[in-house]
Design a protein around this motif. Structure first.
Motif, mmCIF file in Angstrom:
data_model
loop_
_atom_site.group_PDB
_atom_site.id
_atom_site.type_symbol
_atom_site.label_atom_id
_atom_site.label_comp_id
_atom_site.label_asym_id
_atom_site.label_seq_id
_atom_site.Cartn_x
_atom_site.Cartn_y
_atom_site.Cartn_z
ATOM 1 N N GLY A 1 37.035 -40.497 46.453
ATOM 2 C CA GLY A 1 37.074 -41.872 46.003
ATOM 3 C C GLY A 1 35.967 -42.760 46.488
ATOM 4 N N MET A 2 34.992 -42.208 47.187
ATOM 5 C CA MET A 2 33.895 -43.022 47.697
ATOM 6 C C MET A 2 32.700 -42.989 46.753
ATOM 7 S SD MET A 2 33.989 -42.385 51.826
ATOM 8 C CE MET A 2 34.480 -40.670 51.798
ATOM 9 N N THR A 3 31.919 -44.059 46.764
ATOM 10 C CA THR A 3 30.692 -44.129 45.979
ATOM 11 C C THR A 3 29.514 -43.796 46.881
ATOM 12 O OG1 THR A 3 31.617 -45.828 44.521
ATOM 13 C CG2 THR A 3 29.222 -45.623 44.579
ATOM 14 N N VAL A 4 28.729 -42.794 46.498
ATOM 15 C CA VAL A 4 27.586 -42.357 47.294
ATOM 16 C C VAL A 4 26.389 -42.165 46.370
ATOM 17 C CG1 VAL A 4 29.076 -41.210 48.991
ATOM 18 C CG2 VAL A 4 28.161 -39.904 47.068
ATOM 19 N N ALA A 5 25.199 -42.122 46.963
ATOM 20 C CA ALA A 5 23.966 -41.854 46.209
ATOM 21 C C ALA A 5 23.528 -40.431 46.529
ATOM 22 C CB ALA A 5 22.881 -42.861 46.582
ATOM 23 N N ARG A 6 23.890 -39.477 45.674
ATOM 24 C CA ARG A 6 23.577 -38.079 45.942
ATOM 25 C C ARG A 6 22.108 -37.782 45.675
ATOM 26 N NH1 ARG A 6 27.885 -34.211 43.168
ATOM 27 N NH2 ARG A 6 26.631 -32.664 44.306
ATOM 28 N N MET A 7 21.568 -36.869 46.444
ATOM 29 C CA MET A 7 20.173 -36.485 46.290
ATOM 30 C C MET A 7 19.920 -35.869 44.920
ATOM 31 S SD MET A 7 19.516 -34.809 50.061
ATOM 32 C CE MET A 7 21.022 -33.812 49.934
ATOM 33 N N VAL A 8 18.698 -36.074 44.414
ATOM 34 C CA VAL A 8 18.298 -35.562 43.105
ATOM 35 C C VAL A 8 17.420 -34.331 43.312
ATOM 36 C CG1 VAL A 8 17.066 -36.088 40.969
ATOM 37 C CG2 VAL A 8 18.349 -37.892 42.153
ATOM 38 N N PRO A 9 17.795 -33.180 42.805
ATOM 39 C CA PRO A 9 16.943 -31.997 42.983
ATOM 40 C C PRO A 9 15.600 -32.161 42.281
ATOM 41 C CG PRO A 9 19.157 -31.376 42.255
ATOM 42 C CD PRO A 9 19.042 -32.859 42.084
ATOM 43 N N ALA A 10 14.568 -31.579 42.872
ATOM 44 C CA ALA A 10 13.260 -31.532 42.218
ATOM 45 C C ALA A 10 13.313 -30.522 41.073
ATOM 46 C CB ALA A 10 12.185 -31.140 43.230
ATOM 47 N N ALA A 11 12.238 -30.443 40.317
ATOM 48 C CA ALA A 11 12.192 -29.523 39.184
ATOM 49 C C ALA A 11 12.418 -28.079 39.621
ATOM 50 C CB ALA A 11 10.856 -29.656 38.466
ATOM 51 N N SER A 12 12.049 -27.761 40.866
ATOM 52 C CA SER A 12 12.230 -26.406 41.386
ATOM 53 C C SER A 12 13.675 -26.087 41.727
ATOM 54 C CB SER A 12 11.376 -26.233 42.642
ATOM 55 O OG SER A 12 11.854 -27.084 43.681
ATOM 56 N N GLY A 13 14.520 -27.121 41.772
ATOM 57 C CA GLY A 13 15.900 -26.936 42.187
ATOM 58 C C GLY A 13 16.134 -27.255 43.642
ATOM 59 N N ALA A 14 15.061 -27.374 44.438
ATOM 60 C CA ALA A 14 15.180 -27.724 45.855
ATOM 61 C C ALA A 14 15.410 -29.225 45.998
ATOM 62 C CB ALA A 14 13.926 -27.308 46.609
ATOM 63 N N PHE A 15 16.103 -29.618 47.047
ATOM 64 C CA PHE A 15 16.305 -31.037 47.301
ATOM 65 C C PHE A 15 15.088 -31.681 47.952
ATOM 66 C CE2 PHE A 15 20.905 -29.930 47.080
ATOM 67 C CZ PHE A 15 21.228 -30.799 46.057
ATOM 68 N N ALA A 16 14.362 -30.937 48.772
ATOM 69 C CA ALA A 16 13.209 -31.491 49.475
ATOM 70 C C ALA A 16 11.925 -30.881 48.933
ATOM 71 C CB ALA A 16 13.307 -31.227 50.980
ATOM 72 N N ARG A 17 10.890 -31.716 48.869
ATOM 73 C CA ARG A 17 9.554 -31.252 48.508
ATOM 74 C C ARG A 17 8.560 -32.129 49.251
ATOM 75 N NH1 ARG A 17 6.293 -28.930 44.219
ATOM 76 N NH2 ARG A 17 4.350 -30.101 44.059
ATOM 77 N N GLY A 18 7.647 -31.487 49.947
ATOM 78 C CA GLY A 18 6.641 -32.254 50.680
ATOM 79 C C GLY A 18 7.218 -33.170 51.730
ATOM 80 N N GLY A 19 8.358 -32.801 52.279
ATOM 81 C CA GLY A 19 8.942 -33.602 53.356
ATOM 82 C C GLY A 19 9.696 -34.832 52.897
ATOM 83 N N VAL A 20 10.063 -34.917 51.608
ATOM 84 C CA VAL A 20 10.847 -36.056 51.127
ATOM 85 C C VAL A 20 11.975 -35.568 50.232
ATOM 86 C CG1 VAL A 20 8.931 -37.706 51.239
ATOM 87 C CG2 VAL A 20 9.390 -36.474 49.109
ATOM 88 N N VAL A 21 13.010 -36.394 50.109
ATOM 89 C CA VAL A 21 14.076 -36.194 49.135
ATOM 90 C C VAL A 21 14.153 -37.442 48.272
ATOM 91 C CG1 VAL A 21 15.407 -34.628 50.596
ATOM 92 C CG2 VAL A 21 15.863 -37.093 50.677
ATOM 93 N N LEU A 22 14.770 -37.314 47.109
ATOM 94 C CA LEU A 22 14.893 -38.429 46.178
ATOM 95 C C LEU A 22 16.366 -38.763 45.981
ATOM 96 C CD1 LEU A 22 12.547 -39.872 44.616
ATOM 97 C CD2 LEU A 22 13.387 -38.707 42.565
ATOM 98 N N GLU A 23 16.677 -40.062 46.019
ATOM 99 C CA GLU A 23 18.041 -40.541 45.819
ATOM 100 C C GLU A 23 18.024 -41.714 44.848
ATOM 101 O OE1 GLU A 23 18.876 -41.762 49.761
ATOM 102 O OE2 GLU A 23 19.268 -39.737 50.520
ATOM 103 N N PRO A 24 19.089 -41.950 44.092
ATOM 104 C CA PRO A 24 19.134 -43.122 43.228
ATOM 105 C C PRO A 24 19.032 -44.409 44.042
ATOM 106 C CG PRO A 24 20.886 -41.572 42.668
ATOM 107 C CD PRO A 24 20.285 -41.097 43.958
#
Length: 214
Positions: free
Chosen positions: A60-83
């Motif tokens: 029931g909580m609202t969170v900003a989940r990480m967005v996978p890169a095109a490769s499917g990995a969450f991290a690329r170049g030491g960063v992650v992306l979130e809404p």
């Protein structure tokens, strides 16, 4: 150093304030805003975090989940992306509204494995007695519950952000934070992994008889 956002096809806009333990940048992709966050964690730990955030959503909580890169990995170049969540800062009184969702998360994760690279806090001899309540049962905890990690969204819902310190630990740590019960011993536990030097400094103060975080 500018983050490499090519893995998401995103465009860097500007640095963002905040991020006590990591740098943040505002970026844009396909007309939507996102936050790029510097990370030092491996992919297994990030996948553990994503699983926790998915469970938090089911609780029931609202969170900003990480967005996978095109490769499917969450991290690329030491960063992650979130809404990027548009909202207004929450207040201390808003913490109580999280209690039902946090309790459901604790019940749902009592048998979960530890986050890779983390461990539950082990207090110095005698310090646990200074906690306002015993440590008790362990489960997945957010680990950094305070008004600065809450946003009031335009819909009126609260969003809980910054899950970098989530781990399997004493569930009462989250409950004490929700109740806003200051304790040096509790603060030692909360920053045991992320800020070990500060944790040791606070532990010395707590053992000397101090009563409030500094």
């Amino acid at each position: 150093m500018k983050p490499d956002l090519s893995g998401w096809g995103a465009t860097l806009l500007r640095p963002l304030p905040g991020g006590a333990r990591s740098r943040l940048w505002l970026c844009e992709r396909a007309g939507s805003w996102f936050v790029a966050r510097a990370v030092h964690e491996g992919e297994t730990g990030l996948r553990w975090q994503d699983r926790v955030q998915a469970m938090a959503g089911r609780c029931g909580m609202t969170v900003a989940r990480m967005v996978p890169a095109a490769s499917g990995a969450f991290a690329r170049g030491g960063v992650v992306l979130e809404p990027f969540l548009v909202g207004t800062p929450a207040h201390g009184a808003d913490l109580a509204a999280l209690a039902p969702g946090i309790a459901r998360l604790h019940r749902a994760t009592r048998d979960w494995p530890q986050r890779p690279g983390y461990r539950a806090a082990m207090l110095p001899h005698g310090l646990a007695a200074r906690l306002p309540v015993p440590l008790g049962r362990v489960a997945v905890v957010h680990g950094d519950l305070h008004p600065g990690n809450l946003l009031r969204l335009p819909t009126g819902r609260l969003a809980l952000i910054d899950w970098e310190e989530a781990r399997v630990d004493a569930a009462r740590l989250d409950r004490m934070a929700l109740a806003q019960r200051p304790s040096l011993a509790a603060e030692v536990v909360a920053c045991w992994h992320a800020e070990p030097a500060r944790a040791r400094r606070l532990a010395r103060r707590a053992m000397a008889g101090a009563t409030a975080p500094a």
